[in-house]
Motif scaffolding. Structure first.
Motif, PDB file in Angstrom:
ATOM      1  N   ARG A   1     106.307 -43.826  55.344  1.00  0.00           N
ATOM      2  CA  ARG A   1     106.000 -44.406  56.648  1.00  0.00           C
ATOM      3  C   ARG A   1     106.279 -45.904  56.714  1.00  0.00           C
ATOM      4  NH1 ARG A   1     100.718 -40.802  57.942  1.00  0.00           N
ATOM      5  NH2 ARG A   1     101.804 -39.091  58.973  1.00  0.00           N
ATOM      6  N   THR A   2     106.545 -46.527  55.592  1.00  0.00           N
ATOM      7  CA  THR A   2     107.002 -47.908  55.672  1.00  0.00           C
ATOM      8  C   THR A   2     108.388 -47.974  56.299  1.00  0.00           C
ATOM      9  OG1 THR A   2     107.963 -47.841  53.443  1.00  0.00           O
ATOM     10  CG2 THR A   2     105.667 -48.547  53.649  1.00  0.00           C
ATOM     11  N   HIS A   3     109.155 -46.872  56.214  1.00  0.00           N
ATOM     12  CA  HIS A   3     110.484 -46.796  56.824  1.00  0.00           C
ATOM     13  C   HIS A   3     110.460 -46.051  58.153  1.00  0.00           C
ATOM     14  CE1 HIS A   3     112.186 -48.209  53.003  1.00  0.00           C
ATOM     15  NE2 HIS A   3     111.365 -47.365  52.423  1.00  0.00           N
ATOM     16  N   ARG A   4     109.492 -45.150  58.304  1.00  0.00           N
ATOM     17  CA  ARG A   4     109.446 -44.308  59.508  1.00  0.00           C
ATOM     18  C   ARG A   4     107.980 -44.137  59.926  1.00  0.00           C
ATOM     19  NH1 ARG A   4     112.498 -39.601  60.936  1.00  0.00           N
ATOM     20  NH2 ARG A   4     111.827 -38.997  63.017  1.00  0.00           N
ATOM     21  N   PRO A   5     107.414 -45.091  60.665  1.00  0.00           N
ATOM     22  CA  PRO A   5     105.976 -45.032  60.981  1.00  0.00           C
ATOM     23  C   PRO A   5     105.562 -43.785  61.744  1.00  0.00           C
ATOM     24  CG  PRO A   5     106.876 -47.211  61.450  1.00  0.00           C
ATOM     25  CD  PRO A   5     108.046 -46.312  61.179  1.00  0.00           C
ATOM     26  N   ASP A   6     106.486 -43.180  62.515  1.00  0.00           N
ATOM     27  CA  ASP A   6     106.118 -42.038  63.351  1.00  0.00           C
ATOM     28  C   ASP A   6     106.302 -40.699  62.634  1.00  0.00           C
ATOM     29  OD1 ASP A   6     108.875 -42.181  63.236  1.00  0.00           O
ATOM     30  OD2 ASP A   6     109.166 -41.411  65.268  1.00  0.00           O
ATOM     31  N   LEU A   7     106.592 -40.722  61.340  1.00  0.00           N
ATOM     32  CA  LEU A   7     106.822 -39.478  60.595  1.00  0.00           C
ATOM     33  C   LEU A   7     105.546 -38.640  60.562  1.00  0.00           C
ATOM     34  CD1 LEU A   7     108.986 -37.997  58.837  1.00  0.00           C
ATOM     35  CD2 LEU A   7     107.928 -39.095  56.856  1.00  0.00           C
ATOM     36  N   LEU A   8     105.648 -37.390  61.012  1.00  0.00           N
ATOM     37  CA  LEU A   8     104.509 -36.476  61.018  1.00  0.00           C
ATOM     38  C   LEU A   8     104.297 -35.910  59.615  1.00  0.00           C
ATOM     39  CD1 LEU A   8     102.464 -34.941  62.939  1.00  0.00           C
ATOM     40  CD2 LEU A   8     104.115 -33.079  62.908  1.00  0.00           C
ATOM     41  N   ASN A   9     103.041 -35.810  59.208  1.00  0.00           N
ATOM     42  CA  ASN A   9     102.723 -35.238  57.903  1.00  0.00           C
ATOM     43  C   ASN A   9     101.780 -34.055  58.077  1.00  0.00           C
ATOM     44  OD1 ASN A   9     102.702 -34.982  55.098  1.00  0.00           O
ATOM     45  ND2 ASN A   9     100.864 -36.226  54.898  1.00  0.00           N
ATOM     46  N   VAL A  10     102.102 -32.955  57.426  1.00  0.00           N
ATOM     47  CA  VAL A  10     101.273 -31.751  57.464  1.00  0.00           C
ATOM     48  C   VAL A  10     100.614 -31.594  56.095  1.00  0.00           C
ATOM     49  CG1 VAL A  10     101.217 -29.263  57.843  1.00  0.00           C
ATOM     50  CG2 VAL A  10     102.825 -30.687  59.137  1.00  0.00           C
ATOM     51  N   ILE A  11      99.289 -31.606  56.059  1.00  0.00           N
ATOM     52  CA  ILE A  11      98.527 -31.560  54.816  1.00  0.00           C
ATOM     53  C   ILE A  11      97.851 -30.202  54.709  1.00  0.00           C
ATOM     54  CG2 ILE A  11      96.777 -32.734  53.449  1.00  0.00           C
ATOM     55  CD1 ILE A  11      97.239 -35.063  55.592  1.00  0.00           C
ATOM     56  N   TYR A  12      97.941 -29.596  53.539  1.00  0.00           N
ATOM     57  CA  TYR A  12      97.491 -28.225  53.345  1.00  0.00           C
ATOM     58  C   TYR A  12      96.117 -28.204  52.690  1.00  0.00           C
ATOM     59  CZ  TYR A  12      97.382 -23.675  50.920  1.00  0.00           C
ATOM     60  OH  TYR A  12      97.021 -22.457  50.426  1.00  0.00           O
ATOM     61  N   TYR A  13      95.176 -27.469  53.293  1.00  0.00           N
ATOM     62  CA  TYR A  13      93.885 -27.191  52.666  1.00  0.00           C
ATOM     63  C   TYR A  13      93.505 -25.740  52.957  1.00  0.00           C
ATOM     64  CZ  TYR A  13      93.360 -32.214  52.027  1.00  0.00           C
ATOM     65  OH  TYR A  13      93.570 -33.512  51.648  1.00  0.00           O
ATOM     66  N   ASN A  14      92.717 -25.169  52.053  1.00  0.00           N
ATOM     67  CA  ASN A  14      92.266 -23.790  52.251  1.00  0.00           C
ATOM     68  C   ASN A  14      90.948 -23.803  53.008  1.00  0.00           C
ATOM     69  OD1 ASN A  14      91.328 -20.989  51.799  1.00  0.00           O
ATOM     70  ND2 ASN A  14      93.130 -20.910  50.490  1.00  0.00           N
ATOM     71  N   LEU A  15      90.890 -23.051  54.082  1.00  0.00           N
ATOM     72  CA  LEU A  15      89.759 -23.114  55.007  1.00  0.00           C
ATOM     73  C   LEU A  15      88.550 -22.324  54.532  1.00  0.00           C
ATOM     74  CD1 LEU A  15      88.774 -24.127  57.770  1.00  0.00           C
ATOM     75  CD2 LEU A  15      89.765 -22.063  58.783  1.00  0.00           C
ATOM     76  N   ILE A  16      88.763 -21.225  53.788  1.00  0.00           N
ATOM     77  CA  ILE A  16      87.639 -20.328  53.488  1.00  0.00           C
ATOM     78  C   ILE A  16      87.483 -20.003  52.008  1.00  0.00           C
ATOM     79  CG2 ILE A  16      87.804 -19.250  55.763  1.00  0.00           C
ATOM     80  CD1 ILE A  16      89.073 -16.798  54.336  1.00  0.00           C
ATOM     81  N   PHE A  17      88.465 -20.296  51.179  1.00  0.00           N
ATOM     82  CA  PHE A  17      88.400 -19.936  49.759  1.00  0.00           C
ATOM     83  C   PHE A  17      88.186 -21.170  48.892  1.00  0.00           C
ATOM     84  CE2 PHE A  17      91.031 -16.299  51.259  1.00  0.00           C
ATOM     85  CZ  PHE A  17      90.257 -15.263  50.752  1.00  0.00           C
ATOM     86  N   SER A  18      87.472 -20.994  47.796  1.00  0.00           N
ATOM     87  CA  SER A  18      87.444 -21.996  46.739  1.00  0.00           C
ATOM     88  C   SER A  18      88.365 -21.518  45.609  1.00  0.00           C
ATOM     89  CB  SER A  18      86.030 -22.210  46.209  1.00  0.00           C
ATOM     90  OG  SER A  18      85.558 -21.027  45.577  1.00  0.00           O
ATOM     91  N   TYR A  19      88.861 -22.461  44.838  1.00  0.00           N
ATOM     92  CA  TYR A  19      89.868 -22.161  43.816  1.00  0.00           C
ATOM     93  C   TYR A  19      89.266 -22.378  42.431  1.00  0.00           C
ATOM     94  CZ  TYR A  19      94.300 -22.322  41.274  1.00  0.00           C
ATOM     95  OH  TYR A  19      95.324 -22.074  40.391  1.00  0.00           O
ATOM     96  N   ARG A  20      89.247 -21.303  41.634  1.00  0.00           N
ATOM     97  CA  ARG A  20      88.695 -21.393  40.276  1.00  0.00           C
ATOM     98  C   ARG A  20      89.762 -21.935  39.330  1.00  0.00           C
ATOM     99  NH1 ARG A  20      88.803 -18.003  36.010  1.00  0.00           N
ATOM    100  NH2 ARG A  20      89.623 -16.290  37.280  1.00  0.00           N
ATOM    101  N   THR A  21      89.587 -23.177  38.920  1.00  0.00           N
ATOM    102  CA  THR A  21      90.531 -23.813  38.006  1.00  0.00           C
ATOM    103  C   THR A  21      90.243 -23.379  36.570  1.00  0.00           C
ATOM    104  OG1 THR A  21      89.078 -25.731  37.806  1.00  0.00           O
ATOM    105  CG2 THR A  21      90.788 -25.813  39.513  1.00  0.00           C
ATOM    106  N   ASP A  22      91.160 -23.712  35.667  1.00  0.00           N
ATOM    107  CA  ASP A  22      90.983 -23.334  34.261  1.00  0.00           C
ATOM    108  C   ASP A  22      89.830 -24.084  33.610  1.00  0.00           C
ATOM    109  OD1 ASP A  22      93.125 -21.532  34.251  1.00  0.00           O
ATOM    110  OD2 ASP A  22      94.571 -23.135  33.897  1.00  0.00           O
ATOM    111  N   SER A  23      89.615 -25.308  34.052  1.00  0.00           N
ATOM    112  CA  SER A  23      88.564 -26.134  33.463  1.00  0.00           C
ATOM    113  C   SER A  23      87.444 -26.344  34.474  1.00  0.00           C
ATOM    114  CB  SER A  23      89.141 -27.492  33.041  1.00  0.00           C
ATOM    115  OG  SER A  23      88.096 -28.384  32.686  1.00  0.00           O
ATOM    116  N   ASN A  24      86.195 -26.289  33.990  1.00  0.00           N
ATOM    117  CA  ASN A  24      85.068 -26.485  34.894  1.00  0.00           C
ATOM    118  C   ASN A  24      84.837 -27.953  35.245  1.00  0.00           C
ATOM    119  OD1 ASN A  24      83.998 -27.471  32.526  1.00  0.00           O
ATOM    120  ND2 ASN A  24      82.388 -25.923  32.344  1.00  0.00           N
ATOM    121  N   THR A  25      85.706 -28.824  34.742  1.00  0.00           N
ATOM    122  CA  THR A  25      85.637 -30.241  35.121  1.00  0.00           C
ATOM    123  C   THR A  25      86.748 -30.617  36.099  1.00  0.00           C
ATOM    124  OG1 THR A  25      87.001 -30.909  33.226  1.00  0.00           O
ATOM    125  CG2 THR A  25      84.604 -30.856  32.911  1.00  0.00           C
ATOM    126  N   ARG A  26      87.549 -29.643  36.492  1.00  0.00           N
ATOM    127  CA  ARG A  26      88.671 -29.922  37.387  1.00  0.00           C
ATOM    128  C   ARG A  26      88.436 -29.256  38.738  1.00  0.00           C
ATOM    129  NH1 ARG A  26      93.658 -27.237  38.285  1.00  0.00           N
ATOM    130  NH2 ARG A  26      95.230 -28.624  39.176  1.00  0.00           N
TER     131      ARG A  26
END
Length: 403
Positions: A19-44
């Motif tokens: 956005r330093t080159h293109r301030p109007d650039l649209l960004n789509v950010i992904y998140y999961n709405l209903i699920f939690s994700y079990r990672t390999d480590s319980n600290t992550r």
């Protein structure tokens, strides 16, 4: 990248640099709405997780939804469905999302919530056994998230997978309520996930997706289509077909997410975005809406056409039976002027007969130093004429004839 794209899917360090080159650039950010994700480590903590699997597992096991068999409801191996109707769990997720979006740019960042439609799938949940109970829970969850992000002008979009956008669906209900702002339409014109990979979707699905994208103007829409990488020639045909289909419904608030097919080709070879000359087509703005020629009771569909300032697109989506689509039709289009065609790069003189077989698309543009505006004083281009009922825009003359 900031010059080549109008929207991107990127994490904060990269989008800020872009956005330093293109301030109007649209960004789509992904998140999961209903699920939690079990990672390999319980600290992550999973970066797309707004609940935190290990945190909930340790401190709030009641946040996990239980099915009728007494088990936590899973999707695949690592995703666990959370109780979004629980006010404490939903508020916790909303607060985490508020922290995630702390660096967002108002009006330029959009959240894509994945797995929305999975909450309304056939899971046998103890707490939410009916569609009405699930809609009530989702309504509270989306209201909580809206509340914490209300001051940042952030739009919410979801994907409905294979579910249609008809009035009886939960996603269209929330669109009408204003809790969702738009949609990511998967496999709109070509396949992106499905196997076996035949490339093109059936005409029935193609038409349904096209109608959805047109009917939901001016909402934000992201069109998610794929193409083959194992065969470059076939892949380019699919890519131009998806691009031309997208142009049939293109406007100021729709974006094409055209990616390599998820399972076609070597592992980890997908999702490689780079500038592509096939997207640099000097068509200009559309001068009319989509039209359909050669409808018949012998086949479903017809030849789809849309005029632009400096050219036009043709799509033949007919055919429902893969892989040869013999139930489709073949059309011939006769050019009314000299045009260059994107697929072959060939210059076709006026009067050329262009044949389109099922699942073929062609993009034609005039070669000039600039766009020729319809009706311009210098004689460039032509002014689209209306049909007899003054409702449809047709090209001047009679460019389409049966072979």
């Amino acid at each position: 990248y900031s010059r080549e794209f109008d929207a991107i899917i990127s994490d904060w360090p990269y989008i800020k640099a872009l956005r330093t080159h293109r301030p109007d650039l649209l960004n789509v950010i992904y998140y999961n709405l209903i699920f939690s994700y079990r990672t390999d480590s319980n600290t992550r903590w999973g970066e797309r997780d707004i609940f935190g699997y290990w945190y909930a597992d340790r401190y709030h096991p009641d946040w996990f939804l239980i099915n009728i068999f007494g088990n936590r409801q899973q999707f695949g191996v690592r995703l666990y469905m959370m109780d979004i109707g629980n006010p404490t769990a939903s508020n916790w997720a909303a607060q985490n999302l508020d922290l995630y979006m702390r660096y967002s740019d108002p009006g330029r960042d959009t959240i894509h919530f994945d797995s929305f439609i999975d909450f309304f799938a056939g899971y046998l949940l103890q707490r939410y056994p009916t569609p009405a109970s699930r809609i009530a829970a989702m309504h509270k969850h989306l209201l909580n998230i809206r509340r914490v992000l209300d001051d940042r002008s952030i739009q919410f979009i979801i994907n409905a997978a294979a579910a249609p956008y008809t009035r009886d669906q939960p996603h269209t209900y929330f669109l009408r309520q204003g809790l969702l702002d738009g949609m990511l339409v998967e496999q709109a014109f070509t396949f992106i996930f499905s196997l076996p990979f035949t490339g093109f979707v059936s005409f029935n699905l193609w038409e349904q997706q096209l109608n959805t994208l047109i009917e939901n103007r001016p909402r934000l829409r992201v069109v998610y289509s794929g193409y083959s990488v194992s065969d470059p020639v076939v892949g380019r045909q699919q890519k131009i077909y998806a691009l031309a289909s997208f142009l049939l419904c293109a406007d100021d608030n729709i974006y094409l997410y055209l990616d390599k097919h998820y399972y076609d080709g070597p592992p980890n070879g997908q999702r490689s975005w780079r500038p592509d000359a096939d997207f640099d087509v000097p068509l200009g703005q559309p001068t009319g809406d989509v039209q359909v020629f050669f409808r018949s009771s012998d086949y479903a569909g017809g030849l789809y056409y849309r005029p632009f300032q400096n050219g036009f697109v043709l799509v033949n989506p007919t055919g429902n039976v893969a892989p040869r689509y013999k139930d489709g039709a073949v059309f011939t289009y006769i050019l009314d002027a000299d045009y260059r065609e994107l697929w072959s790069g060939q210059l076709f003189p006026a009067g050329s007969r262009i044949k389109l077989y099922p699942k073929q698309a062609r993009i034609f543009y005039r070669e000039s130093s600039g766009l020729r505006m319809p009706g311009s004083d210098d004689g460039g281009g032509h002014t689209p004429k209306h049909s007899g009922d003054e409702s449809k825009i047709l090209p001047s003359g009679a460019p389409i004839q049966r072979r």
